[in-house]
Design an enzyme around this catalytic site. Structure first.
Site, PDB file in Angstrom:
ATOM      1  N   SER A  13       0.820  -1.217   0.000  1.00  0.00           N
ATOM      2  CA  SER A  13       0.000   0.000   0.000  1.00  0.00           C
ATOM      3  C   SER A  13       0.856   1.269   0.000  1.00  0.00           C
ATOM      4  O   SER A  13       0.449   2.288  -0.557  1.00  0.00           O
ATOM      5  CB  SER A  13      -0.969   0.001   1.189  1.00  0.00           C
ATOM      6  N   MET A  90      10.371  -7.005   3.821  1.00  0.00           N
ATOM      7  CA  MET A  90      10.622  -7.654   5.110  1.00  0.00           C
ATOM      8  C   MET A  90      11.866  -8.532   5.068  1.00  0.00           C
ATOM      9  O   MET A  90      11.796  -9.753   5.271  1.00  0.00           O
ATOM     10  CB  MET A  90       9.396  -8.473   5.520  1.00  0.00           C
ATOM     11  N   HIS A 109       9.476   2.929   8.505  1.00  0.00           N
ATOM     12  CA  HIS A 109       9.353   2.049   9.665  1.00  0.00           C
ATOM     13  C   HIS A 109       8.226   2.564  10.543  1.00  0.00           C
ATOM     14  O   HIS A 109       8.159   3.762  10.831  1.00  0.00           O
ATOM     15  CB  HIS A 109      10.672   2.012  10.445  1.00  0.00           C
ATOM     16  N   THR A 141      20.887   2.274   6.576  1.00  0.00           N
ATOM     17  CA  THR A 141      22.270   1.958   6.895  1.00  0.00           C
ATOM     18  C   THR A 141      22.314   0.507   7.363  1.00  0.00           C
ATOM     19  O   THR A 141      21.265  -0.123   7.523  1.00  0.00           O
ATOM     20  CB  THR A 141      22.821   2.893   8.000  1.00  0.00           C
TER      21      THR A 141
HETATM   22  C1  GRF Z   1       4.026  -0.597   6.771  1.00  0.00           C
HETATM   23  O1  GRF Z   1       3.427  -0.490   8.005  1.00  0.00           O
HETATM   24  C2  GRF Z   1       5.450  -0.124   6.836  1.00  0.00           C
HETATM   25  O2  GRF Z   1       5.655   0.892   7.750  1.00  0.00           O
HETATM   26  C3  GRF Z   1       6.166  -1.368   7.298  1.00  0.00           C
HETATM   27  O3  GRF Z   1       5.504  -2.432   6.678  1.00  0.00           O
HETATM   28  C4  GRF Z   1       4.176  -2.043   6.337  1.00  0.00           C
HETATM   29  C5  GRF Z   1       4.063  -2.233   4.865  1.00  0.00           C
HETATM   30  O4  GRF Z   1       2.756  -2.090   4.392  1.00  0.00           O
HETATM   31  N1  GRF Z   1       7.582  -1.265   7.004  1.00  0.00           N
HETATM   32  P1  GRF Z   1       2.508  -2.027   2.824  1.00  0.00           P
HETATM   33  O5  GRF Z   1       3.059  -3.308   2.219  1.00  0.00           O
HETATM   34  O6  GRF Z   1       3.168  -0.804   2.274  1.00  0.00           O
HETATM   35  O7  GRF Z   1       1.021  -1.967   2.674  1.00  0.00           O
END
Ligand code: GRF
Length: 206
Positions: A13, A90, A109, A141
């Protein structure tokens, strides 16, 4: 015209929010590719529907982190990126990979860094009794969820908030914050000072 490569692992998203803002605000940029480490990532469908080139580099197919990162880097670099945007990507990245994109890789984040690096940020904010929660866009980093901070969004933690309600409210803010930060980069308005602070050069954003 800047080339942006966006890395996702799932829903995408934030990627969507960036694509939408770029198109509606007419940034001097294009999304050169959306790349996922998971073949089933939902966000790939959105990118494909918009005619954005997509690629999958499945981490499962690599024996080590180093081999995966090398393959990922090769795939990213085929699209000659000026900027790599981690949007819900991830994976913990190796130092050589991060070094290769030093000063040209951003992450979002879901916490007010330096609070709560890693996973489970919303619940941690609730458990700590924080009055405020938020999201951070930072340059990447080698240390996970550290790195020079570009911008943060803040929301109140409400008395009856659960992990779900808090993360849903924060996501709305992420979808404004990340396009804002990416646009600053695209417009050459970000610089990293020697002390690690990010300086935002003047200029009105529409
Ligand atoms: C978001 O909450 C972002 O902050 C975190 O992972 C989530 C990703 O959501 N790093 P999306 O895949 O962008 O919907």
């Amino acid at each position: 015209m800047k080339n942006i490569v966006i890395l996702i692992s799932g829903r995408g998203s934030n990627m969507e929010a960036i694509v939408r803002a770029m198109e509606s605000e007419g940034w001097p940029a294009r999304i050169a590719a959306v790349i996922s480490n998971k073949p089933e990532a939902k966000g790939l469908e959105y990118a494909q529907a918009r005619g954005i080139p997509t690629a999958v580099v499945a981490n499962k197919e690599y024996a080590s982190r180093a081999e995966f990162d090398a393959a990922l880097q090769e795939t990213i670099d085929r699209f000659a990126p000026d900027l790599v945007v981690l949007a819900g990507f991830m994976r913990i990245l190796t130092a050589p990979f991060v070094e290769h994109y030093a000063g040209r890789m951003l992450n979002i984040h879901p916490s007010l860094l330096p609070l709560y690096p890693g996973l489970g940020t919303h619940q941690q904010a609730i458990d700590a009794g924080d009055k405020e929660h938020g999201a951070t866009v930072h340059f990447v980093t080698a240390e996970l969820d550290h790195g020079p901070i570009v911008a943060q969004a803040r929301i109140p933690v409400l008395p009856d908030d659960t992990e779900d309600t808090l993360s849903a409210r924060l996501l709305v803010e992420e979808h404004k914050l990340y396009p804002y930060a990416v646009r600053l980069f695209v417009e050459d308005r970000l610089s990293i000072e020697e002390n690690g602070d990010v300086r935002i050069k003047d200029g009105a954003l529409a």
